[in-house]
Design an enzyme around this catalytic site. Structure first.
Site, PDB file in Angstrom:
ATOM      1  N   SER A 406       4.702   2.608  -0.662  1.00  0.00           N
ATOM      2  CA  SER A 406       5.323   1.901   0.455  1.00  0.00           C
ATOM      3  C   SER A 406       6.431   0.977  -0.031  1.00  0.00           C
ATOM      4  O   SER A 406       6.392   0.479  -1.165  1.00  0.00           O
ATOM      5  CB  SER A 406       4.252   1.080   1.184  1.00  0.00           C
ATOM      6  OG  SER A 406       4.644   0.757   2.483  1.00  0.00           O
ATOM      7  N   PRO A 407       7.450   0.731   0.805  1.00  0.00           N
ATOM      8  CA  PRO A 407       8.516  -0.208   0.409  1.00  0.00           C
ATOM      9  C   PRO A 407       7.946  -1.586   0.094  1.00  0.00           C
ATOM     10  O   PRO A 407       7.130  -2.117   0.853  1.00  0.00           O
ATOM     11  CB  PRO A 407       9.415  -0.261   1.655  1.00  0.00           C
ATOM     12  CG  PRO A 407       9.158   1.022   2.366  1.00  0.00           C
ATOM     13  CD  PRO A 407       7.711   1.328   2.131  1.00  0.00           C
ATOM     14  N   GLN A 485      15.085   2.855   2.112  1.00  0.00           N
ATOM     15  CA  GLN A 485      14.882   2.238   3.419  1.00  0.00           C
ATOM     16  C   GLN A 485      16.068   1.323   3.710  1.00  0.00           C
ATOM     17  O   GLN A 485      16.282   0.336   3.005  1.00  0.00           O
ATOM     18  CB  GLN A 485      13.578   1.436   3.445  1.00  0.00           C
ATOM     19  CG  GLN A 485      13.246   0.867   4.815  1.00  0.00           C
ATOM     20  CD  GLN A 485      12.043  -0.069   4.774  1.00  0.00           C
ATOM     21  OE1 GLN A 485      12.141  -1.169   4.231  1.00  0.00           O
ATOM     22  NE2 GLN A 485      10.928   0.355   5.337  1.00  0.00           N
ATOM     23  N   TYR A 566      13.133  -7.532  11.893  1.00  0.00           N
ATOM     24  CA  TYR A 566      14.503  -7.502  11.392  1.00  0.00           C
ATOM     25  C   TYR A 566      15.439  -7.023  12.510  1.00  0.00           C
ATOM     26  O   TYR A 566      15.020  -6.817  13.644  1.00  0.00           O
ATOM     27  CB  TYR A 566      14.584  -6.650  10.128  1.00  0.00           C
ATOM     28  CG  TYR A 566      13.729  -7.210   9.009  1.00  0.00           C
ATOM     29  CD1 TYR A 566      13.918  -8.523   8.569  1.00  0.00           C
ATOM     30  CD2 TYR A 566      12.717  -6.459   8.410  1.00  0.00           C
ATOM     31  CE1 TYR A 566      13.130  -9.067   7.563  1.00  0.00           C
ATOM     32  CE2 TYR A 566      11.921  -6.993   7.408  1.00  0.00           C
ATOM     33  CZ  TYR A 566      12.129  -8.301   6.992  1.00  0.00           C
ATOM     34  OH  TYR A 566      11.347  -8.835   6.008  1.00  0.00           O
ATOM     35  N   ARG A 614      10.739   3.389  10.493  1.00  0.00           N
ATOM     36  CA  ARG A 614       9.588   2.470  10.479  1.00  0.00           C
ATOM     37  C   ARG A 614       9.649   1.579  11.712  1.00  0.00           C
ATOM     38  O   ARG A 614      10.687   0.995  12.009  1.00  0.00           O
ATOM     39  CB  ARG A 614       9.563   1.616   9.206  1.00  0.00           C
ATOM     40  CG  ARG A 614       8.476   0.534   9.255  1.00  0.00           C
ATOM     41  CD  ARG A 614       8.218  -0.129   7.918  1.00  0.00           C
ATOM     42  NE  ARG A 614       7.323   0.696   7.104  1.00  0.00           N
ATOM     43  CZ  ARG A 614       6.580   0.206   6.108  1.00  0.00           C
ATOM     44  NH1 ARG A 614       6.617  -1.080   5.801  1.00  0.00           N
ATOM     45  NH2 ARG A 614       5.794   1.003   5.408  1.00  0.00           N
ATOM     46  N   ARG A 708       0.068  -2.558  -2.079  1.00  0.00           N
ATOM     47  CA  ARG A 708      -0.657  -3.365  -3.074  1.00  0.00           C
ATOM     48  C   ARG A 708      -1.440  -2.534  -4.083  1.00  0.00           C
ATOM     49  O   ARG A 708      -1.476  -2.875  -5.269  1.00  0.00           O
ATOM     50  CB  ARG A 708      -1.562  -4.379  -2.366  1.00  0.00           C
ATOM     51  CG  ARG A 708      -0.789  -5.516  -1.721  1.00  0.00           C
ATOM     52  CD  ARG A 708      -1.709  -6.479  -0.969  1.00  0.00           C
ATOM     53  NE  ARG A 708      -0.970  -7.593  -0.404  1.00  0.00           N
ATOM     54  CZ  ARG A 708      -0.323  -7.568   0.757  1.00  0.00           C
ATOM     55  NH1 ARG A 708      -0.325  -6.448   1.467  1.00  0.00           N
ATOM     56  NH2 ARG A 708       0.325  -8.620   1.201  1.00  0.00           N
TER      57      ARG A 708
END
Length: 760
Positions: A406-407, A485, A566, A614, A708
């Site tokens: 994942s980013p 991304q 964002y 996303r 993580r």
């Protein structure tokens, strides 16, 4: 406050209240324990009660007499049967024990009488305020409609949520051979039967359906007897044509009870008064009995009632919260049952069995390897291949497994240029076996950065630096794809590095912010300007230019970041888009600018390379994006050519209240996949390869993105393969690392085992 001996009042004569009374009196015969129950035992609601081996172990340790009586009355079985569209699938090895609720109450009444508990059936308890004044401890076990909880609502601060299904609790005068789930697709909608034996000649039967189905079927106007007869007719096959019976049964909607606090002064909540868990995981009585065990132990272990109640709450709340999360997942699965009825039979059965996320692929494989192998074959797993190591195709890109890195923002770029840390970070994870490695959010302009350390693609030098990284991935980790991304920070920009103060404004050197509407992210944040038409055109072109550089830099996939508050996410959420022009208002209008950006980027992005989006599927805040909105957003992007939707949640408004837990975001991906009919990437507290396999086999996701776990272990995917004994094309060890494909030994394993035990 007095010591926890002396006089104890218990309100409520259900299993939790009775068992608490018996335990407290057994531990200290000098206690005066009085229990009030408004009804008599013969008037109890419901029929069968299921208890786990874990709970029974606690009962055996605390009171062998009760345990022995229960053992003599249990009906036991191992199988779960799922019947759908005239197909029956059976999974074994589960292990259940049940008995009649009335018989359970008789056992507990008998034990309380033998111990000298003062039982007062068919008697309303005195007001709780009076009991609190005249007793050392008051245990409120007065159920889901607890008057005690309401009397002290300001102290307990309860939250009661009523859910979308109606159900009725009935019985049949024969024993099912297994725990049975049967699905009926009627002209009014989907209905389901939950059934299980609780005696040699009796079974509990719960009929459940969505509220709108219940209304459409006319149950809202039916008499109780008419409801019973109609349910028996609808599920005649499951019942073998036999009738159902009720016991003051009525249609109701399940209510989840959560209390911020469980005690107030010397009054404590227990069982359904403190918490409820949906019957589909069978935990109501189990939780109440475990509460009783914990409360009694805490009273033994602490010098006064206040500290004992504090310890009781600290011990039980995390356990109950975990159970409630599982119960909610199960409840919501049945609420959304209509989404899954078109799944192939084995996948449908697997999906049902793993609905709460407590039963997993690996767990089922141990319980019933034949059943699980059948599900894997139907999914398309080659022999010996776990689901996560099957390939997946997005447009012209074939991913060799289902794992995505994942980013993860590194906040370590200089002037937007990725450096050695990015090379090592992304390169290491590419070598670690994941099929797709995603960059952090790469910003399309200097003003679009979150922090001064954010990477960009708004200059040629940045593009060249990214090319260095993509070349490394393609040359040193062949078969691994790398995706970029693209995003713009919007109102969440010009902040400090994460470890210096997440979302905190820079102390100096700030740049101007822009957003859908002039709303600061939180108090103290910079006020953004509202974007006008000319600025929107410029922004769209910035995304296009960055996408062109990304293509030339060699990225295999491009993801448009429309999540987490964002800039593009800010247009989608009604909490952050207050515009009155063509880009604000309805969801269709809020989608307009993000779709314009998507279309413009798709036009310059190479045709054979996939694009994903996303989104935040919920804002976790009142008035924000809903799950229904998320489905429509996904549909819109898919209609414009998105190859998959990366389903995240939240981070849109500072005042969010996420419902964290294991795989807590995956239900949103699941819903989008089934309703919008678009591939999804699931994210959010997916931490084990067992979770990944379970989500894929159940049809809740097509790809799983983990962040993580990949920070903890860059070789997470390869290690997952080794731990599952898999060695194939879905997980290829780089030649220099091949010697590490087996776990190293951690100690001596060849010591001789003792063969004899000699007596003294």
């Amino acid at each position: 406050m007095a010591t926890p001996g002396g006089r104890i009042a218990i309100i409520g004569g259900g299993p939790g209240g009775l068992y608490t009374a018996a335990l407290l009196k057994r531990r200290d015969p000098d206690r005066q324990v009085t229990l009030w129950e408004r009804t008599v035992p013969d008037h109890t609601f419901g029929f069968g009660v299921v208890l786990s081996d874990e709970t029974l172990g606690g009962i055996e340790h605390a009171d062998p007499a009760v345990h022995e009586a229960l053992q003599q009355n249990f009906t036991r079985w191992d199988d779960i049967e799922i019947v759908h569209r005239n197909t029956r699938r059976t999974s074994g090895g589960h292990g259940f024990a049940a008995l009649g609720r009335r018989r359970l109450l008789e056992i507990l009444h008998t034990r309380c009488h033998a111990l000298g508990v003062d039982l007062r059936p068919h008697t309303e308890a005195p007001p709780v305020e009076r009991l609190a004044e005249t007793h050392d401890l008051v245990v409120a076990a007065d159920g889901v409609h607890s008057t005690t909880r309401e009397a002290y609502a300001d102290a307990f601060r309860p939250r009661v949520t009523t859910h979308r299904c109606r159900y009725i609790w009935l019985a049949a005068d024969f024993a099912f051979d297994a725990f049975r789930f049967e699905i009926a697709e009627t002209e009014h909608g989907v209905m389901q039967l939950h059934g299980y034996p609780f005696a040699a000649d009796a079974s509990t039967v719960i009929i459940e359906m969505r509220e709108e189905v219940w209304h459409a079927a006319g149950f809202d106007g039916a008499t109780p007897q008419e409801s019973v007869e109609r349910c028996a007719k609808i599920f005649a096959d499951a019942l073998g044509g036999r009738p159902l019976r009720s016991n003051n049964s009525a249609w109701t909607a399940f209510r989840t009870v959560v209390n911020e606090r469980w005690s107030h002064g010397n009054v404590v909540l227990l069982g359904d008064a403190a918490h409820t868990a949906h019957f589909s995981i069978g935990s109501g009585t189990k939780l109440a009995v475990e509460d009783a065990l914990a409360l009694t132990a805490c009273l033994e272990e602490h010098p006064d009632a206040r500290s004992a109640l504090t310890a009781y709450e600290a011990e039980r709340k995390p356990v109950v919260a975990s159970t409630q999360r599982a119960a909610l997942a199960s409840l919501e699965w049945f609420e959304n049952l209509a989404l899954y009825v078109d799944q192939p039979p084995r996948r449908f059965a697997f999906n049902l069995l793993t609905r709460s996320r407590r039963v997993t692929h690996d767990n089922l494989r141990l319980r019933d390897p034949d059943f699980t192998a059948g599900v894997e074959r139907e999914f398309g797993c080659p022999p010996g291949t776990p689901p996560m190591f099957t390939p997946f195709r997005l447009r012209g890109l074939t991913l060799r497994n289902r794992v995505v890195v994942s980013p993860m923002d590194m906040y370590s770029a200089a002037d937007g240029i990725p450096g050695d840390l990015h090379l090592v970070h992304l390169g290491a994870r590419a070598l670690g076996g994941a099929a797709l490695v995603m960059t952090e959010m790469v910003c399309v302009s200097p003003e679009g950065r979150i922090t001064p350390g954010c990477a960009g693609l708004y200059t040629g030098r940045q593009g060249e630096a990214w090319r260095r990284i993509t070349d490394f991935v393609h040359e040193r980790a062949p078969g691994t794809a790398i995706g970029v991304q693209l995003g713009h920070s919007g109102r969440k920009g010009s902040t400090r590095l994460m470890w210096e103060g997440m979302d905190e404004p820079l102390p100096d050197g700030n740049w101007p912010l822009s957003a859908a509407s002039p709303l600061p992210y939180k108090p103290g944040s910079q006020l953004p300007r509202e974007l006008g038409r000319a600025q929107l055109t410029d922004l769209r072109q910035q995304f296009v230019a960055a996408a062109g550089r990304a293509g030339r830099a060699g990225f295999d996939l491009l993801e448009l970041h429309c999540a987490h508050g964002y800039l593009l996410s800010g247009f989608l959420s009604p909490l952050t888009n207050r515009r009155s022009d063509a880009y604000g208002g309805s969801l269709e209008r809020r989608l307009r600018f993000p779709l314009e950006v998507f279309d413009a980027v798709r036009a310059v992005w190479p045709e054979e390379r996939p694009m994903t989006v996303r989104i935040s599927a919920t804002d976790w805040a009142d008035g924000g994006t809903t799950a229904e909105d998320a489905v429509e957003i996904a549909r819109a992007f898919a209609a414009h050519g998105a190859d998959a939707i990366d389903v995240s949640t939240g981070q849109v408004v500072a005042e969010e209240a996420p419902e964290y837990g294991r795989s807590y975001q995956t239900p949103f991906a699941d819903r989008i996949r089934h309703e919008a009919r678009v591939p999804v990437i699931a994210v959010g507290a997916i931490s084990s390869w067992d979770d990944v396999n379970s989500l894929l086999l159940a049809g809740r996701a097509d790809l799983c993105a983990l962040a993580r776990p990949h920070l903890y272990d860059p070789h997470w995917t390869l290690h997952a393969a080794a731990e599952q004994g898999y060695d194939g094309p879905g997980a290829v060890w780089p030649a220099p690392y091949r010697a590490g494909s087996r776990p190293p030994r951690t100690g001596r394993t060849d010591a001789p085992k003792p063969r004899l035990t000699l007596g003294s």
